[in-house]
Design a protein around this motif. Structure first.
Motif, PDB file in Angstrom:
ATOM      1  N   VAL A  32       1.996  -0.166   3.393  1.00  0.00           N
ATOM      2  CA  VAL A  32       1.345  -1.327   3.482  1.00  0.00           C
ATOM      3  C   VAL A  32       2.044  -2.705   3.719  1.00  0.00           C
ATOM      4  CG1 VAL A  32       0.822  -2.716   1.005  1.00  0.00           C
ATOM      5  CG2 VAL A  32       1.358  -0.248   0.933  1.00  0.00           C
ATOM      6  N   VAL A  69      -3.305  -1.821   2.446  1.00  0.00           N
ATOM      7  CA  VAL A  69      -3.464  -0.059   2.948  1.00  0.00           C
ATOM      8  C   VAL A  69      -3.307  -0.198   4.749  1.00  0.00           C
ATOM      9  CG1 VAL A  69      -3.200   2.074   3.331  1.00  0.00           C
ATOM     10  CG2 VAL A  69      -2.559   1.193   1.176  1.00  0.00           C
ATOM     11  N   VAL A  85      -3.421  -2.640  -2.238  1.00  0.00           N
ATOM     12  CA  VAL A  85      -2.814  -2.549  -3.935  1.00  0.00           C
ATOM     13  C   VAL A  85      -2.163  -2.819  -4.370  1.00  0.00           C
ATOM     14  CG1 VAL A  85      -3.105  -0.316  -2.575  1.00  0.00           C
ATOM     15  CG2 VAL A  85      -1.259  -1.749  -1.843  1.00  0.00           C
ATOM     16  N   ALA A  87       2.507  -2.118  -5.977  1.00  0.00           N
ATOM     17  CA  ALA A  87       3.284  -1.122  -5.867  1.00  0.00           C
ATOM     18  C   ALA A  87       3.887  -1.650  -7.808  1.00  0.00           C
ATOM     19  CB  ALA A  87       4.407  -1.875  -5.001  1.00  0.00           C
ATOM     20  N   ASN A  88       4.210  -0.188  -7.316  1.00  0.00           N
ATOM     21  CA  ASN A  88       5.053   0.065  -9.029  1.00  0.00           C
ATOM     22  C   ASN A  88       6.751  -0.383  -9.203  1.00  0.00           C
ATOM     23  OD1 ASN A  88       5.019  -0.174 -11.815  1.00  0.00           O
ATOM     24  ND2 ASN A  88       4.558   2.111 -11.842  1.00  0.00           N
ATOM     25  N   VAL A 129       5.445   3.223   0.663  1.00  0.00           N
ATOM     26  CA  VAL A 129       5.256   3.092  -0.755  1.00  0.00           C
ATOM     27  C   VAL A 129       4.795   4.632  -0.959  1.00  0.00           C
ATOM     28  CG1 VAL A 129       4.597   2.824  -3.206  1.00  0.00           C
ATOM     29  CG2 VAL A 129       5.557   0.840  -1.351  1.00  0.00           C
ATOM     30  N   ASP A 131       2.190   7.522  -3.214  1.00  0.00           N
ATOM     31  CA  ASP A 131       1.247   7.610  -3.664  1.00  0.00           C
ATOM     32  C   ASP A 131       0.778   7.387  -5.099  1.00  0.00           C
ATOM     33  OD1 ASP A 131       1.531   9.788  -3.296  1.00  0.00           O
ATOM     34  OD2 ASP A 131      -0.361  10.379  -3.269  1.00  0.00           O
ATOM     35  N   SER A 133       2.961   5.389  -6.417  1.00  0.00           N
ATOM     36  CA  SER A 133       3.658   3.865  -7.250  1.00  0.00           C
ATOM     37  C   SER A 133       2.916   3.189  -6.502  1.00  0.00           C
ATOM     38  CB  SER A 133       4.644   3.651  -6.141  1.00  0.00           C
ATOM     39  OG  SER A 133       5.981   4.828  -7.565  1.00  0.00           O
ATOM     40  N   LEU A 134       1.560   3.218  -6.437  1.00  0.00           N
ATOM     41  CA  LEU A 134       0.859   2.775  -5.853  1.00  0.00           C
ATOM     42  C   LEU A 134      -0.421   2.083  -7.205  1.00  0.00           C
ATOM     43  CD1 LEU A 134       0.733   3.050  -2.038  1.00  0.00           C
ATOM     44  CD2 LEU A 134       1.730   0.798  -3.161  1.00  0.00           C
ATOM     45  N   LYS A 136      -4.929   0.654  -7.070  1.00  0.00           N
ATOM     46  CA  LYS A 136      -5.097   0.308  -6.266  1.00  0.00           C
ATOM     47  C   LYS A 136      -5.489  -1.268  -7.420  1.00  0.00           C
ATOM     48  CE  LYS A 136      -8.412   3.654  -4.317  1.00  0.00           C
ATOM     49  NZ  LYS A 136      -8.711   4.582  -4.343  1.00  0.00           N
ATOM     50  N   ARG A 299       2.862   3.705 -14.320  1.00  0.00           N
ATOM     51  CA  ARG A 299       1.340   3.685 -13.075  1.00  0.00           C
ATOM     52  C   ARG A 299       0.949   3.289 -14.577  1.00  0.00           C
ATOM     53  NH1 ARG A 299      -0.188   7.158  -8.937  1.00  0.00           N
ATOM     54  NH2 ARG A 299      -0.796   8.464 -10.984  1.00  0.00           N
TER      55      ARG A 299
END
Ligand SMILES: [Zn+2]
Ligand SMILES: [Zn+2]
Length: 351
Positions: A32, A69, A85, A87-88, A129, A131, A133-134, A136, A299
């Motif tokens: 990212v 991304v 995106v 991030a979580n 990161v 996928d 933990s992301l 959109k 998430r």
């Protein structure tokens, strides 16, 4: 790429703006390009070596990331180059353990938090990161302030909705109301149909607390017992939910304000070894109250926060935006306790 690197614990000056190798994506990761990264008290604790679970230097700090991304690993199917995106907070969770399989991935024993251990954080031009933990960003959200959606808003959604089960019409006490999480708790509680009593010790934060929608604002001396003020503000009944964002310093006042059948949720406590608190068990049992804690964001909760932001029900409150190379100054502001709302760092090329 450039990134903020800390090689040891110490004052803010241990963080330096450094040339680094750009991250390469693992098969399930996206690289990212960071648009903004929140500066959070969590990173101050990590930098000082005060994180209870330990640290692993050198580090690139930062876990509140929004960006685009720019590269995907071979196994990524849900994201494409060009997606915007958020991030979580974590670089990854395992996705397989009991916690991950029951919607409680915040407690995954194999989770890797961004910025705690190693060179994986978001105070950088690029961050990798997984996928899982992301999320959109919906097209209706264009502000970089969305970077703080997971940490500053999602944690409070977790506490209010999924731990305390807030019901429409209930009364909520928010402690530490003028801080970066408290202001969002007020907004979430109001959006859920609650009446909000807000406690703050900072006169300069009262206006922000009012703007966030608090119905009653209690400006109290630091360390003073404010339970009588809360009882007065609620006609002697107390609050159905007490969101304890401060910790040991206000816990004893807070617990006295929980109404019959109420819930207290502990969210904040930044001291590595907080002083023990003595609880009046007779008062506790006599009111059938329950005590919970809540940390971090799943998430699903992050997705729901983004929906709330897109609908205008919650607005991320960011009061300072600094170039990333000045991360040390952001930490000084955080350590002074003077920040109302959150601080964002943006790559120097964008500042
Ligand atoms: Zn944070
Ligand atoms: Zn897991």
């Amino acid at each position: 790429m450039k990134a903020i690197v800390a090689r040891e614990t110490g004052p803010p000056s241990v963080m330096t703006w450094t040339d680094m190798e750009p991250p390469r994506p693992a098969p399930d990761e996206c690289v990212v390009k960071v648009e903004a990264c929140g500066a959070c008290m969590h990173e101050v604790l990590v930098r000082r070596g005060d994180r209870a679970q330990g640290t692993g230097f050198p580090i690139i700090p930062g876990h509140e990331v929004v960006g685009e991304v720019v590269e995907i690993g071979a196994a990524v199917v849900d994201f494409a180059v060009g997606d915007r995106v958020v991030a979580n907070q974590r670089q990854r969770v395992c996705g397989k353990c009991r916690e991950c399989r029951t919607g409680r991935e915040t407690r995954c024993p194999r989770k890797v938090f961004l910025g705690d251990i190693g060179l994986n954080g978001g105070y950088a031009e690029l961050v990798a990161v997984s996928d899982g933990s992301l999320v959109k960003v919906p097209p209706g959200i264009t502000s970089p302030h969305v970077a703080i959606a997971s940490c500053a808003i999602g944690t409070q959604l977790n506490a209010l909705r999924d731990v305390a089960h807030l019901e429409i019409g209930e009364t909520v006490l928010v402690t530490g109301a003028g801080g970066g999480v408290g202001l969002h708790a007020i907004q979430l509680a109001k959006a859920s149909g609650a009446r909000v009593v807000a406690q703050t010790t900072s006169p300069e934060k009262v206006e922000a607390v009012r703007q966030a929608g608090a119905d009653e604002i209690l400006l109290v001396e630091r360390g003073a017992d404010y339970s009588k003020d809360v009882m007065e503000a609620t006609a002697g009944r107390g609050c159905d939910i007490v969101l304890e964002n401060v910790g040991a310093a206000s816990f004893l006042s807070s617990i006295k304000t929980v109404a019959l059948h109420g819930r207290l949720v502990l969210v904040g406590e930044v001291q590595k070894v907080p002083p023990p608190v003595e609880v009046d068990l007779v008062g506790w049992r006599g009111r059938d109250i329950t005590i919970h804690s809540a940390a971090s964001t799943t998430r699903r909760q992050l997705e729901d926060v983004l929906t709330l932001i897109e609908r205008g029900l919650v607005t991320p409150v960011v009061t300072d935006t600094l170039p990333m190379s000045e991360a040390a100054r952001a930490h000084e502001i955080l350590e002074s306790g003077s920040a109302t709302g959150r601080i964002l760092l943006v790559p120097d090329t964008a500042a």
